[in-house]
Design a protein around this motif. Structure first.
Motif, PDB file in Angstrom:
ATOM      1  N   LEU A  47       0.828  -1.211   0.000  1.00  0.00           N
ATOM      2  CA  LEU A  47       0.000   0.000   0.000  1.00  0.00           C
ATOM      3  C   LEU A  47       0.862   1.260   0.000  1.00  0.00           C
ATOM      4  O   LEU A  47       0.540   2.249  -0.679  1.00  0.00           O
ATOM      5  CB  LEU A  47      -0.936  -0.010   1.214  1.00  0.00           C
ATOM      6  CG  LEU A  47      -2.005  -1.108   1.231  1.00  0.00           C
ATOM      7  CD1 LEU A  47      -2.781  -1.069   2.547  1.00  0.00           C
ATOM      8  CD2 LEU A  47      -2.953  -0.949   0.056  1.00  0.00           C
ATOM      9  N   ALA A  48       1.958   1.246   0.767  1.00  0.00           N
ATOM     10  CA  ALA A  48       2.841   2.416   0.811  1.00  0.00           C
ATOM     11  C   ALA A  48       3.517   2.635  -0.544  1.00  0.00           C
ATOM     12  O   ALA A  48       3.559   3.767  -1.053  1.00  0.00           O
ATOM     13  CB  ALA A  48       3.898   2.226   1.900  1.00  0.00           C
ATOM     14  N   LEU A  49       4.016   1.563  -1.135  1.00  0.00           N
ATOM     15  CA  LEU A  49       4.674   1.691  -2.439  1.00  0.00           C
ATOM     16  C   LEU A  49       3.697   2.117  -3.527  1.00  0.00           C
ATOM     17  O   LEU A  49       4.070   2.815  -4.475  1.00  0.00           O
ATOM     18  CB  LEU A  49       5.326   0.366  -2.815  1.00  0.00           C
ATOM     19  CG  LEU A  49       6.586  -0.005  -2.014  1.00  0.00           C
ATOM     20  CD1 LEU A  49       6.994  -1.447  -2.274  1.00  0.00           C
ATOM     21  CD2 LEU A  49       7.734   0.948  -2.344  1.00  0.00           C
ATOM     22  N   THR A  50       2.433   1.718  -3.380  1.00  0.00           N
ATOM     23  CA  THR A  50       1.413   2.134  -4.349  1.00  0.00           C
ATOM     24  C   THR A  50       1.269   3.650  -4.368  1.00  0.00           C
ATOM     25  O   THR A  50       1.050   4.255  -5.428  1.00  0.00           O
ATOM     26  CB  THR A  50       0.070   1.464  -4.023  1.00  0.00           C
ATOM     27  OG1 THR A  50       0.232   0.048  -4.064  1.00  0.00           O
ATOM     28  CG2 THR A  50      -1.001   1.875  -5.024  1.00  0.00           C
ATOM     29  N   LYS A  51       1.429   4.266  -3.222  1.00  0.00           N
ATOM     30  CA  LYS A  51       1.311   5.725  -3.161  1.00  0.00           C
ATOM     31  C   LYS A  51       2.506   6.416  -3.831  1.00  0.00           C
ATOM     32  O   LYS A  51       2.399   7.556  -4.262  1.00  0.00           O
ATOM     33  CB  LYS A  51       1.177   6.165  -1.703  1.00  0.00           C
ATOM     34  CG  LYS A  51      -0.139   5.707  -1.090  1.00  0.00           C
ATOM     35  CD  LYS A  51      -0.259   6.044   0.380  1.00  0.00           C
ATOM     36  CE  LYS A  51      -1.587   5.537   0.920  1.00  0.00           C
ATOM     37  NZ  LYS A  51      -1.770   5.803   2.359  1.00  0.00           N
ATOM     38  N   PHE A  52       3.615   5.710  -3.922  1.00  0.00           N
ATOM     39  CA  PHE A  52       4.752   6.241  -4.669  1.00  0.00           C
ATOM     40  C   PHE A  52       4.540   6.099  -6.181  1.00  0.00           C
ATOM     41  O   PHE A  52       5.012   6.926  -6.954  1.00  0.00           O
ATOM     42  CB  PHE A  52       6.043   5.494  -4.282  1.00  0.00           C
ATOM     43  CG  PHE A  52       6.631   5.922  -2.975  1.00  0.00           C
ATOM     44  CD1 PHE A  52       7.586   6.920  -2.913  1.00  0.00           C
ATOM     45  CD2 PHE A  52       6.224   5.330  -1.785  1.00  0.00           C
ATOM     46  CE1 PHE A  52       8.135   7.317  -1.707  1.00  0.00           C
ATOM     47  CE2 PHE A  52       6.761   5.717  -0.571  1.00  0.00           C
ATOM     48  CZ  PHE A  52       7.717   6.718  -0.527  1.00  0.00           C
ATOM     49  N   ALA A  53       3.842   5.043  -6.586  1.00  0.00           N
ATOM     50  CA  ALA A  53       3.731   4.733  -8.010  1.00  0.00           C
ATOM     51  C   ALA A  53       2.405   5.147  -8.643  1.00  0.00           C
ATOM     52  O   ALA A  53       2.256   5.056  -9.860  1.00  0.00           O
ATOM     53  CB  ALA A  53       3.933   3.228  -8.215  1.00  0.00           C
ATOM     54  N   CYS A  54       1.443   5.615  -7.872  1.00  0.00           N
ATOM     55  CA  CYS A  54       0.106   5.891  -8.412  1.00  0.00           C
ATOM     56  C   CYS A  54       0.087   7.197  -9.211  1.00  0.00           C
ATOM     57  O   CYS A  54       1.041   7.981  -9.189  1.00  0.00           O
ATOM     58  CB  CYS A  54      -0.921   5.934  -7.293  1.00  0.00           C
ATOM     59  SG  CYS A  54      -0.735   7.343  -6.193  1.00  0.00           S
ATOM     60  N   LYS A  55      -1.028   7.443  -9.879  1.00  0.00           N
ATOM     61  CA  LYS A  55      -1.153   8.598 -10.768  1.00  0.00           C
ATOM     62  C   LYS A  55      -1.065   9.926 -10.019  1.00  0.00           C
ATOM     63  O   LYS A  55      -0.730  10.949 -10.610  1.00  0.00           O
ATOM     64  CB  LYS A  55      -2.478   8.519 -11.524  1.00  0.00           C
ATOM     65  CG  LYS A  55      -2.547   7.353 -12.493  1.00  0.00           C
ATOM     66  CD  LYS A  55      -3.894   7.313 -13.205  1.00  0.00           C
ATOM     67  CE  LYS A  55      -3.974   6.131 -14.162  1.00  0.00           C
ATOM     68  NZ  LYS A  55      -5.282   6.056 -14.855  1.00  0.00           N
ATOM     69  N   ASP A  56      -1.399   9.925  -8.725  1.00  0.00           N
ATOM     70  CA  ASP A  56      -1.388  11.172  -7.949  1.00  0.00           C
ATOM     71  C   ASP A  56       0.028  11.656  -7.644  1.00  0.00           C
ATOM     72  O   ASP A  56       0.212  12.804  -7.228  1.00  0.00           O
ATOM     73  CB  ASP A  56      -2.152  10.987  -6.634  1.00  0.00           C
ATOM     74  CG  ASP A  56      -3.634  10.762  -6.858  1.00  0.00           C
ATOM     75  OD1 ASP A  56      -4.138  11.223  -7.894  1.00  0.00           O
ATOM     76  OD2 ASP A  56      -4.275  10.129  -6.004  1.00  0.00           O
ATOM     77  N   ASN A  57       1.010  10.798  -7.805  1.00  0.00           N
ATOM     78  CA  ASN A  57       2.392  11.145  -7.465  1.00  0.00           C
ATOM     79  C   ASN A  57       3.107  11.655  -8.715  1.00  0.00           C
ATOM     80  O   ASN A  57       3.233  10.939  -9.713  1.00  0.00           O
ATOM     81  CB  ASN A  57       3.132   9.931  -6.896  1.00  0.00           C
ATOM     82  CG  ASN A  57       4.385  10.327  -6.143  1.00  0.00           C
ATOM     83  OD1 ASN A  57       5.224  11.067  -6.655  1.00  0.00           O
ATOM     84  ND2 ASN A  57       4.500   9.845  -4.918  1.00  0.00           N
ATOM     85  N   PHE A  58       3.566  12.902  -8.649  1.00  0.00           N
ATOM     86  CA  PHE A  58       4.212  13.524  -9.809  1.00  0.00           C
ATOM     87  C   PHE A  58       5.468  12.772 -10.242  1.00  0.00           C
ATOM     88  O   PHE A  58       5.819  12.739 -11.419  1.00  0.00           O
ATOM     89  CB  PHE A  58       4.554  14.981  -9.473  1.00  0.00           C
ATOM     90  CG  PHE A  58       5.181  15.737 -10.611  1.00  0.00           C
ATOM     91  CD1 PHE A  58       4.406  16.191 -11.670  1.00  0.00           C
ATOM     92  CD2 PHE A  58       6.549  15.992 -10.632  1.00  0.00           C
ATOM     93  CE1 PHE A  58       4.977  16.876 -12.726  1.00  0.00           C
ATOM     94  CE2 PHE A  58       7.125  16.684 -11.678  1.00  0.00           C
ATOM     95  CZ  PHE A  58       6.331  17.135 -12.732  1.00  0.00           C
ATOM     96  N   LEU A  59       6.144  12.139  -9.296  1.00  0.00           N
ATOM     97  CA  LEU A  59       7.396  11.429  -9.583  1.00  0.00           C
ATOM     98  C   LEU A  59       7.164   9.919  -9.704  1.00  0.00           C
ATOM     99  O   LEU A  59       8.064   9.120  -9.414  1.00  0.00           O
ATOM    100  CB  LEU A  59       8.421  11.718  -8.483  1.00  0.00           C
ATOM    101  CG  LEU A  59       8.831  13.179  -8.322  1.00  0.00           C
ATOM    102  CD1 LEU A  59       9.736  13.353  -7.114  1.00  0.00           C
ATOM    103  CD2 LEU A  59       9.531  13.683  -9.580  1.00  0.00           C
TER     104      LEU A  59
END
Length: 628
Positions: A524-536
């Motif tokens: 779940l944490a890594l998903t927040k790094f890779a999801c569309k909402d993350n500019f990077l």
């Protein structure tokens, strides 16, 4: 304790008692029994008149007077039969032999009930002893026990009131119904008075009782109207015994846990600054505008470092400029020495954090309103640790879903305190600190302003917090700190720059953790790094692949029963971000996406349904191009 309503319900029993006395005195039959009836009624009438002159505890008074009135009405009917005139009336007036015995018992019970009411209502009466339960309490002994203790809270000595507060706390802890009864029987107000007036034991017991009473929103709503938030905050800020203040902080946490409405009311009473003051005491040397700023040697070190530290801007948000050197002889050599020694120490970030975040210059010592340190140095270490733990717990519960409170917490030195306590604390204080950080991070995830202000990468306090969270995650030990640390890092994913390489690796390693809950939280944490909402997201996705995340995710999709869906969603995001990755192809991602598209329980998930077809299609497109 006594209102006009009680005085009104006393009038009729007194009138009835006088009538019974007169009728029994004029009896023509059963004269001996009527003499006894008259004597007991006169005794009851005397007690009722005494009650009319006293300040009665209103809640039991209503019930006792209504019951007494019924008994006197029966006694009046019995006495009237004994006044019958004429031979025929006497012959046909039948009085059972047991009637007088039964009435005598009922009058004795009424006398005992009214006597009990007087004892519990009159200040100083049997102060150090339990009053016992009146006969009327036979069907509801707990209710009358509660009345007894509440009455003691009103009229007893400080020691007796403390014991009664502890007894009520025990009743409330054991049973939710008892807690509701204490509130309904007006037990909150005398507890608040004991919080204000009592000695340390009384304040502690009263605060703990208040925390235990607030078990649901309805009960807390009633408590809020009595001023419980103000009373607990005042106890926390008055510089009193730390043991009592720790109980007050615990009560704040309990009330905030069980009713979100408490958050704003506590905030209006400035409880945040008080709790941060407790948290910062002996944790950091300079803990902000919320406490006394020491003017010791350590203060001068901070100010020297602040005055001489020059930053080179490396982003639009970092506009630091150099400061003037202090004007005293050999300043440059002294500054050089201080900087060299502090940089050589592992504590450098903690020593500079307060100064870099706006410490008050030594020429303007700041005294805060609302937090005193008098006498706190003499407290034992266990009590100090308990105080910090409860302050952190209260901040944790107050921070939940509250942007305003999270801003207030992060604008203080709380973040720095949490970082220090995570490093040097133990037990509950560490757990409560990391949980508070997790809640703040959850709020920051949806608040760009809070992320920029509280978790700016160049801010020393934010860096200290992230360092501690990363240390816990990198260590990877499955304990009570690991899950909230993973969650917090995930929530803060949008604060990390592309050059920040320390975060992804430890999270990826936890994908191979034997505990399913750890793997799931890491996904779940890594998903927040890779999801569309993350500019990077593209850079982070590449970092996940480079850390070996693809093969772990493939295994979790195939075999991870409790984390299959979450792992598949993360794989879809990565595939969308870097569909041409050779490492993804080698790890078998195209095959696992094709397999997942045929699994009914997977494609039923809404996120999978929206991501999987596109991810599968892009992987097939880019991988087929690469194979040509």
């Amino acid at each position: 304790m006594m209102g006009d309503g009680v005085k009104q319900i006393l009038a009729k029993p007194i009138q009835l008692a006088d009538l019974v006395t007169k009728q029994a005195g004029d009896a023509h039959t059963c004269r001996q029994e009527c003499i006894e009836l008259k004597a007991k009624t006169e005794k009851l009438a005397a007690l009722l008149r005494q009650a009319a002159r006293a300040e009665l505890y209103e809640r039991p008074a209503h019930r006792i007077m209504l019951d007494t009135e019924l008994v006197l009405q029966k006694a009046l009917g019995l006495a009237s039969k004994c006044r019958a005139h004429g031979l025929m009336r006497r012959v046909f007036t039948i009085i059972p032999t047991t009637a007088f015995a039964k009435m005598s018992t009922q009058l004795d019970n009424s006398i005992a009930d009214v006597s009990w009411l007087l004892r519990v209502s009159i200040a100083g009466a049997d102060d150090d002893q339990l009053h016992g339960l009146p006969p009327i309490a036979q069907n509801e002994p707990i209710l009358f026990l509660i009345w007894d203790h509440i009455a003691t809270l009103h009229t007893g000595s400080l020691d007796a009131r403390s014991d009664s507060a502890a007894a009520l706390a025990s009743l409330a802890r054991d049973n939710l119904h008892y807690a509701k009864l204490i509130i309904e029987e007006d037990g909150v107000w005398p507890l608040l008075r004991l919080v204000k007036e009592g000695r340390v034991d009384g304040q502690e017991n009263a605060a703990r009782a208040l925390g235990l009473l607030g078990r649901d929103e309805e009960s807390i709503d009633r408590m809020l109207h009595t001023g419980v938030c103000t009373a607990l905050t005042n106890l926390l800020k008055d510089g009193g015994p730390m043991r009592a203040q720790a109980a007050a902080a615990w009560a704040v946490a309990q009330l905030a846990t069980n009713h979100p409405a408490c958050q704003d009311l506590f905030a209006q009473n400035n409880v945040i600054r008080v709790l941060v003051g407790h948290l910062a005491f002996e944790t950091v040397q300079e803990h902000s505008k919320y406490s006394i700023i020491p003017t010791s040697k350590a203060m001068s070190i901070h100010s020297v470092v602040l005055a001489t530290t020059t930053k080179k801007p490396n982003s639009d948000d970092d506009r630091s400029s150099s400061s003037q050197f202090p004007h005293h002889p050999n300043a440059r050599s002294q500054i050089h020495s201080v900087i060299q020694s502090t940089m050589a120490s592992a504590k450098f970030s903690k020593l500079t954090a307060a100064a870099a975040n706006g410490a008050v210059p030594p020429s303007k010592p700041h005294l805060s309103s609302g937090f005193g340190t008098k006498g706190r140095d003499s407290e034992d270490p266990a009590t100090k640790a308990e105080m910090k733990a409860m302050a952190a717990k209260a901040l944790w519960q107050l921070a939940k879903n509250s942007l305003a409170i999270c801003k207030s917490i992060t604008e203080s030195r709380a973040l720095l305190c949490f970082a220090v306590l995570l490093e040097k604390g133990s037990g509950e204080v560490r757990y409560n600190s990391v949980m508070a950080l997790m809640e703040i991070a959850r709020v920051a995830e949806n608040s760009p302003d809070l992320r920029r202000s509280a978790f700016k990468p160049t801010a020393p306090a934010a860096k200290a917090v992230l360092d501690q969270l990363l240390r816990i995650v990198d260590k990877g030990v499955f304990d009570e700190l690991l899950i909230p640390s993973i969650t917090a890092l995930g929530c803060l994913s949008r604060t990390f720059r592309a050059t920040e390489t320390r975060v992804i690796g430890p999270l990826v390693r936890l994908l191979d953790e034997r505990e399913a809950i750890v793997s799931r939280e890491s996904v779940l944490a890594l998903t927040k790094f890779a999801c569309k909402d993350n500019f990077l997201r593209v850079e982070h996705s590449k970092a996940i692949i480079e850390a070996g995340g693809a093969k772990h995710l493939v295994q979790l999709v195939y075999l991870g029963e409790q984390v299959q869906i979450e792992a598949l969603i993360l794989l879809c995001h990565i595939a969308l971000n870097v569909p041409d990755s050779e490492e993804l192809a080698e790890a078998g991602v195209p095959a696992v996406l094709a397999w997942a598209s045929k699994q009914g329980h997977m494609v039923q998930d809404l996120q999978v349904d929206s991501l999987l077809p596109e991810a599968k299609g892009r992987m097939e497109l880019y991988q087929s191009r690469a194979s040509r």
